[in-house]
Scaffold this active site. Structure first.
Site, PDB file in Angstrom:
ATOM      1  N   ASP A   1      45.459  34.261  35.788  1.00  0.00           N
ATOM      2  CA  ASP A   1      45.017  34.394  34.403  1.00  0.00           C
ATOM      3  C   ASP A   1      45.281  33.054  33.713  1.00  0.00           C
ATOM      4  OD1 ASP A   1      44.804  34.897  31.652  1.00  0.00           O
ATOM      5  OD2 ASP A   1      45.396  36.996  31.881  1.00  0.00           O
TER       6      ASP A   1
ATOM      7  N   TYR B   1      50.903  39.601  30.565  1.00  0.00           N
ATOM      8  CA  TYR B   1      50.292  40.061  29.314  1.00  0.00           C
ATOM      9  C   TYR B   1      50.436  41.585  29.224  1.00  0.00           C
ATOM     10  CZ  TYR B   1      46.603  40.916  25.879  1.00  0.00           C
ATOM     11  OH  TYR B   1      45.894  41.326  24.787  1.00  0.00           O
TER      12      TYR B   1
ATOM     13  N   LYS C   1      40.222  33.707  23.511  1.00  0.00           N
ATOM     14  CA  LYS C   1      41.268  32.763  23.092  1.00  0.00           C
ATOM     15  C   LYS C   1      40.726  31.331  23.051  1.00  0.00           C
ATOM     16  CE  LYS C   1      43.425  36.695  23.364  1.00  0.00           C
ATOM     17  NZ  LYS C   1      44.173  37.118  24.536  1.00  0.00           N
TER      18      LYS C   1
ATOM     19  N   ARG D   1      21.511  43.916  31.311  1.00  0.00           N
ATOM     20  CA  ARG D   1      22.792  44.297  31.927  1.00  0.00           C
ATOM     21  C   ARG D   1      22.949  43.547  33.239  1.00  0.00           C
ATOM     22  NH1 ARG D   1      22.892  48.385  35.086  1.00  0.00           N
ATOM     23  NH2 ARG D   1      21.826  49.864  33.726  1.00  0.00           N
TER      24      ARG D   1
END
Ligand SMILES: *Cc1c(COP(=O)(O)O)cnc(C)c1O
Length: 389
Positions: A175, A103, A200, A51
């Site tokens: 972004d 978005y 993406k 982690r």
């Protein structure tokens, strides 16, 4: 650095390749482990628990930081987690400025956190200089930018907004999902953070959900990594391995996909059933000149307005065979989406109208297929959608 050339294409193809593995592995190994043995009492290899840090995830983060020209990066389990990680850095009673056409998931996150009192958000048209100046008078902590916007491919001036925001004391997060660092590097234009849905273009094969935040400043990158460990929003090692594999071919994929997109945009523009095409590569697009200046290419996302309403849209999307009706974008395969019923279904009618998203709008993510086949597919769908019944 070990003296290897670091042109972005080289970074994408080869960062971490043949990097001193004990067996000489050319492909950097996947460290599929949750925990790491201590070398001795009180002594680690630099890794203790996945982690906190994992070599596979770290290599992806290093590659993304280099591609974006940042000081460091944090790889998260999704694009939304990446955005939320940036929001975790906001001070008490913060004010956030976001694009009115951001978005839809980002909008939902900002509205949900604002409703709980975490901060206040204003959604503005960032192409309107007056609206930006008015918002900056309210001393925001963060200005979120998305360019090109989804689904209308509006372009905003990152350099101008970053300069204005900086003098107002705000940080700027861009972004960069729709272009990837192959076509736009916001940190070079003054951004403090770059956010990605690596789902993406960076992964590019529609088989991983992931995200990343790249910070311009090293201390900020460390603070983000600290928060990612605290809240546990880190990306899995396997996902990082897959995403790095995708990044290897980022540049040629994007180059071919945008060439296909240009051909598709030109084809659609010439069709009488198409009322408008939104692609920054077309000279009549309002953001064309800015995109040509700010980007190294026009990308492979576009949208277009079909005449005739819902029944025509339905017949069109049911008639394509190569363009798959699906959300998401940036993969090697071509996708078609109907924003009103799919990606933007969570927006109310008023917000849709203000963002300029109509019933006849369709969005394409153009893939790597042969140009002629893509155009034949759209030709077939146009013919099918025009028939009554
Ligand atoms: C997909 C997307 C996101 C969200 O990313 P996930 O990986 O789906 O969580 C954020 N911003 C943009 C522009 C996107 O396209």
């Amino acid at each position: 650095m070990d003296g290897k050339p670091d042109h972005p294409r080289t970074v994408a193809a080869a960062n971490g390749v043949a990097d001193g593995d004990r067996f000489g592995a050319v492909a950097p190994p996947l460290y599929l482990t949750s925990t790491f043995a201590f070398l001795a009492y009180g002594t680690t290899t630099g890794y203790d628990y996945s982690r906190t840090a994992n070599p596979t995830r770290d290599l992806l983060a290093d590659t993304l930081a280099r591609l974006e020209g940042g000081a460091g990066a944090v790889v998260t389990c999704s694009g939304m987690a990446a955005i939320d990680l940036v929001l975790a850095r906001l001070p008490q009673d913060a004010f956030v400025v976001a694009p009115h056409d951001c978005y839809a998931g980002t909008r939902r996150l900002l509205l949900a956190r604002s409703a709980r009192g975490s901060f206040e958000t204003a959604f503005i048209d960032q192409g309107d200089a007056g609206a930006i100046s008015r918002a900056l008078e309210r001393a925001p902590s963060l200005v979120l930018v998305e360019t090109p916007s989804n689904p209308l491919m509006r372009i905003v001036d990152i350099q101008a907004i970053a300069a204005q925001a900086r003098s107002a004391g705000a940080r700027v997060a861009v972004d960069n999902t729709f272009l990837s660092p192959a076509l736009q590097q916001p940190i070079r234009l003054g951004a403090d953070y770059v956010i990605h849905s690596t789902t993406k273009y960076l992964n590019g094969h529609s088989d991983v959900v992931g995200g990343a935040v790249i910070a311009a400043d090293a201390a900020e990158a460390e603070a983000l990594a600290h928060w990612a460990n605290v809240t546990g929003v880190i990306g899995a090692p396997f996902d990082a391995y897959m995403t790095l594999r995708g990044v290897r071919s980022l540049f040629p994929r994007v180059a071919q996909q945008q060439a296909n997109a240009m051909a598709v945009a030109r084809f659609l523009r010439a069709q009488p059933q198409v009322a408008a095409v939104y692609y920054p590569g077309l000279p009549e697009h309002p953001g064309h000149d800015l995109a040509a200046r700010q980007q190294q290419g026009f990308g492979a996302m576009l949208s277009f307005e079909l005449r005739g309403g819902t029944s025509v849209v339905r017949r069109f999307v049911e008639a394509t065979r190569i363009f798959t009706l699906a959300e998401s974008l940036g993969g090697v395969e071509s996708l078609i989406a109907h924003p009103v019923t799919m990606t933007h279904a969570s927006m109310d009618a008023d917000a849709l109208r203000r963002a300029g998203i109509g019933e006849g709008l369709l969005r394409l993510s153009v893939g790597l297929e042969a140009e002629g086949d893509l155009i034949a597919d759209l030709t077939r769908a146009l013919a099918a959608s025009g028939q009554t019944g």
